[in-house]
Write a protein that holds these residues in place. Sequence first.
Motif, PDB file in Angstrom:
ATOM      1  N   MET A 161      -7.135 -12.464  -5.232  1.00  9.81           N
ATOM      2  CA  MET A 161      -6.124 -12.129  -5.977  1.00  9.81           C
ATOM      3  C   MET A 161      -6.436 -11.754  -7.518  1.00  9.81           C
ATOM      4  N   LYS A 162      -7.755 -12.549  -7.900  1.00  9.74           N
ATOM      5  CA  LYS A 162      -8.479 -12.165  -9.055  1.00  9.74           C
ATOM      6  C   LYS A 162      -8.982 -10.686  -8.920  1.00  9.74           C
ATOM      7  N   HIS A 163      -9.402 -10.189  -7.888  1.00 13.75           N
ATOM      8  CA  HIS A 163     -10.087  -8.854  -7.674  1.00 13.75           C
ATOM      9  C   HIS A 163      -8.979  -7.787  -7.898  1.00 13.75           C
ATOM     10  N   PHE A 164      -7.560  -8.283  -7.226  1.00 14.29           N
ATOM     11  CA  PHE A 164      -6.552  -7.350  -7.591  1.00 14.29           C
ATOM     12  C   PHE A 164      -6.084  -7.188  -8.930  1.00 14.29           C
ATOM     13  N   LEU A 165      -5.878  -8.275  -9.719  1.00 13.14           N
ATOM     14  CA  LEU A 165      -5.636  -8.073 -10.947  1.00 13.14           C
ATOM     15  C   LEU A 165      -6.566  -7.594 -11.971  1.00 13.14           C
ATOM     16  N   LEU A 166      -8.001  -7.567 -11.567  1.00 11.68           N
ATOM     17  CA  LEU A 166      -8.991  -7.020 -12.522  1.00 11.68           C
ATOM     18  C   LEU A 166      -8.630  -5.538 -12.332  1.00 11.68           C
ATOM     19  N   GLY A 167      -8.501  -4.996 -10.850  1.00  8.34           N
ATOM     20  CA  GLY A 167      -8.039  -3.620 -10.580  1.00  8.34           C
ATOM     21  C   GLY A 167      -6.902  -3.067 -11.318  1.00  8.34           C
ATOM     22  N   LEU A 168      -5.746  -3.800 -11.327  1.00  7.92           N
ATOM     23  CA  LEU A 168      -4.674  -3.383 -12.020  1.00  7.92           C
ATOM     24  C   LEU A 168      -4.495  -3.285 -13.336  1.00  7.92           C
ATOM     25  N   SER A 169      -5.558  -4.176 -13.990  1.00 10.27           N
ATOM     26  CA  SER A 169      -5.745  -4.149 -15.382  1.00 10.27           C
ATOM     27  C   SER A 169      -6.503  -2.860 -15.900  1.00 10.27           C
ATOM     28  N   MET A 170      -7.605  -2.386 -14.869  1.00 16.02           N
ATOM     29  CA  MET A 170      -8.208  -1.285 -15.171  1.00 16.02           C
ATOM     30  C   MET A 170      -7.376  -0.105 -15.002  1.00 16.02           C
ATOM     31  N   ALA A 171      -6.479  -0.182 -14.205  1.00 19.00           N
ATOM     32  CA  ALA A 171      -5.690   0.995 -13.952  1.00 19.00           C
ATOM     33  C   ALA A 171      -4.618   1.213 -15.214  1.00 19.00           C
ATOM     34  N   PHE A 172      -3.986  -0.012 -15.576  1.00 18.89           N
ATOM     35  CA  PHE A 172      -3.406   0.231 -16.815  1.00 18.89           C
ATOM     36  C   PHE A 172      -4.148   0.733 -18.114  1.00 18.89           C
ATOM     37  N   ASN A 173      -5.238   0.224 -18.102  1.00 19.47           N
ATOM     38  CA  ASN A 173      -6.083   0.583 -19.358  1.00 19.47           C
ATOM     39  C   ASN A 173      -6.359   2.078 -19.235  1.00 19.47           C
TER      40      ASN A 173
END
Length: 79
Positions: A1-13
């Motif tokens: 889940m942490k990996h998913f959230l990190l990827g999602l935050s980078m995508a929004f960034n």
Amino acid sequence: MKHFLLGLSMAFNQLFNAMTGGNPDMSTSARAGYARDKGAKVGAVACHILDWLDPRDGDSPKGDHCDIAVQHDIEGNNE
């Protein structure tokens, strides 16, 4: 889940950076670091805020968050 959230935050960034006229493959932090290094006050202020939000113990005289982002951008472009 942490990996998913990190990827999602980078995508929004990166999406935010692209929507504001920046390179879609660059993070907002790297863009601020490049702007600061070119003497732009907005870049310096953004990096100061990012350093406050993400304090790191490093030896960079400018602060670490944007420096690390710029280094990641350089390394990513050299692959």
